[in-house]
Design a protein around this motif. Structure first.
Motif, short mmCIF file in Angstrom:
data_model
loop_
_atom_site.label_atom_id
_atom_site.label_comp_id
_atom_site.label_asym_id
_atom_site.label_seq_id
_atom_site.Cartn_x
_atom_site.Cartn_y
_atom_site.Cartn_z
N LEU A 46 11.20 19.58 13.26
CA LEU A 46 12.35 20.43 13.61
C LEU A 46 12.73 21.67 12.64
N LEU A 47 11.92 21.41 11.33
CA LEU A 47 12.03 22.55 10.30
C LEU A 47 10.79 23.07 10.10
N GLY A 48 9.76 22.84 11.24
CA GLY A 48 8.40 23.62 11.11
C GLY A 48 7.30 22.70 10.32
N TYR A 49 7.65 21.64 9.73
CA TYR A 49 6.63 21.03 9.22
C TYR A 49 5.85 19.91 9.67
N SER A 50 4.57 19.84 9.32
CA SER A 50 3.46 19.24 9.85
C SER A 50 3.34 17.78 9.00
N LEU A 51 3.20 16.43 9.60
CA LEU A 51 2.47 15.50 8.71
C LEU A 51 0.79 15.74 8.56
N ILE A 52 0.70 15.68 7.07
CA ILE A 52 -0.79 15.83 6.67
C ILE A 52 -1.45 14.64 6.15
N ALA A 53 -0.64 13.82 5.75
CA ALA A 53 -1.21 12.36 5.29
C ALA A 53 -0.13 11.42 5.31
N GLN A 54 -0.72 10.21 5.44
CA GLN A 54 0.26 8.95 5.70
C GLN A 54 -0.50 7.82 5.25
N LEU A 55 0.09 6.97 4.45
CA LEU A 55 -0.81 5.77 4.30
C LEU A 55 0.36 4.43 4.35
N GLU A 56 -0.13 3.13 4.22
CA GLU A 56 0.95 2.04 4.48
C GLU A 56 0.70 1.04 3.52
N HIS A 57 1.73 0.69 2.69
CA HIS A 57 1.38 -0.34 1.61
C HIS A 57 2.28 -1.58 2.24
N LEU A 58 1.62 -2.74 2.51
CA LEU A 58 2.39 -3.80 2.94
C LEU A 58 2.76 -4.56 1.54
N LEU A 59 4.10 -5.31 1.41
CA LEU A 59 4.74 -5.81 0.40
C LEU A 59 4.72 -7.24 0.66
N PRO A 60 4.63 -8.25 -0.08
CA PRO A 60 4.55 -9.55 0.17
C PRO A 60 5.86 -10.10 0.56
N ASN A 61 6.96 -9.32 0.63
CA ASN A 61 8.41 -9.86 1.07
C ASN A 61 8.39 -9.45 2.69
N GLY A 62 7.42 -8.77 3.37
CA GLY A 62 7.54 -8.48 4.79
C GLY A 62 7.94 -7.17 4.90
N LYS A 63 8.41 -6.56 3.86
CA LYS A 63 8.50 -4.94 3.85
C LYS A 63 7.23 -4.06 3.53
N LYS A 64 7.20 -2.90 3.83
CA LYS A 64 6.37 -1.82 3.69
C LYS A 64 6.74 -0.48 3.09
N LEU A 65 6.03 -0.07 2.27
CA LEU A 65 6.36 1.37 1.73
C LEU A 65 5.18 2.24 2.56
N VAL A 66 5.81 3.40 2.93
CA VAL A 66 4.93 4.30 3.56
C VAL A 66 4.96 5.62 2.98
N PRO A 67 4.12 6.13 2.22
CA PRO A 67 4.06 7.43 1.80
C PRO A 67 3.58 8.45 2.78
N MET A 68 4.28 9.39 2.79
CA MET A 68 3.98 10.69 3.90
C MET A 68 4.25 11.90 3.33
N ASP A 69 3.23 12.65 3.28
CA ASP A 69 3.01 14.02 3.05
C ASP A 69 3.14 15.16 4.21
N PHE A 70 4.07 16.08 4.09
CA PHE A 70 4.28 17.22 4.95
C PHE A 70 3.87 18.75 4.40
N LYS A 71 3.46 19.75 5.34
CA LYS A 71 3.20 20.86 4.96
C LYS A 71 4.03 21.83 5.94
N ILE A 72 4.49 22.96 5.40
CA ILE A 72 5.06 23.81 6.35
C ILE A 72 3.85 24.81 6.94
#
Length: 162
Positions: free
Chosen positions: A136-162
């Motif tokens: 909505l602000l004009g940014y596009s997703l340029i990279a995304q990863l997913e790191h599963l954690l042992p407790n059922g959660k996950k961390l998701v790094p995401m990078d954007f560029k205008i």
């Protein structure tokens, strides 16, 4: 600019030959003071700003890049968008935490009771919602990863560029 800088983890990677200015933003003055103590080599370029990103009259400087790791869950999409509109970065790098089936935002720890009220704060954030809010602000997703954690959660790094 690092939003939610806390104690400054990661500031040791700042290349003084390439970076002219680093803004560290946090709501907690004690965390900002700790950044200054921990990274004296950055005294000439580190500017710590004690700001509540949920303030209605937020004044925040421009930066070419924003790093917001594990912050958006605390302020929600709308306040994050407001900050990004003012900062006008070219790049945004963030990590969000996804709690698929995990009870609570904070993982188990001997210090778990120090975080008793944190479960009242977090907003449900997901990949699609973050992508949409920044598109909505004009940014596009340029990279995304997913790191599963042992407790059922996950961390998701995401990078954007205008």
């Amino acid at each position: 600019m690092v939003l939610g800088i806390a104690g400054g983890n990661g500031l040791g990677h700042v290349d003084l030959n390439k970076i002219e200015k680093v803004y560290g933003v946090d709501i907690n003055r004690g965390y900002l003071n700790e950044c200054i103590v921990r990274y004296p080599a950055l005294n000439d370029i580190l500017e710590c700003l004690c700001l509540d990103l949920r303030a209605t009259k937020l004044v925040i400087p421009h930066a070419d890049m924003v790093i917001a790791n594990l912050l958006i869950e605390y302020i929600g999409y709308d306040y994050f968008q407001n900050a990004i509109k003012q900062i006008k970065p070219i790049y945004i790098s963030c990590i969000i935490q996804i709690n698929d089936d995990s009870p609570g935002f904070v993982s188990g720890s001997p210090y778990i009771h120090a975080f008793d009220h944190l479960n009242e704060v977090p907003h449900q954030i997901d990949e699609a919602g973050l992508v949409h809010s920044l598109q909505l602000l004009g940014y596009s997703l340029i990279a995304q990863l997913e790191h599963l954690l042992p407790n059922g959660k996950k961390l998701v790094p995401m990078d954007f560029k205008i």
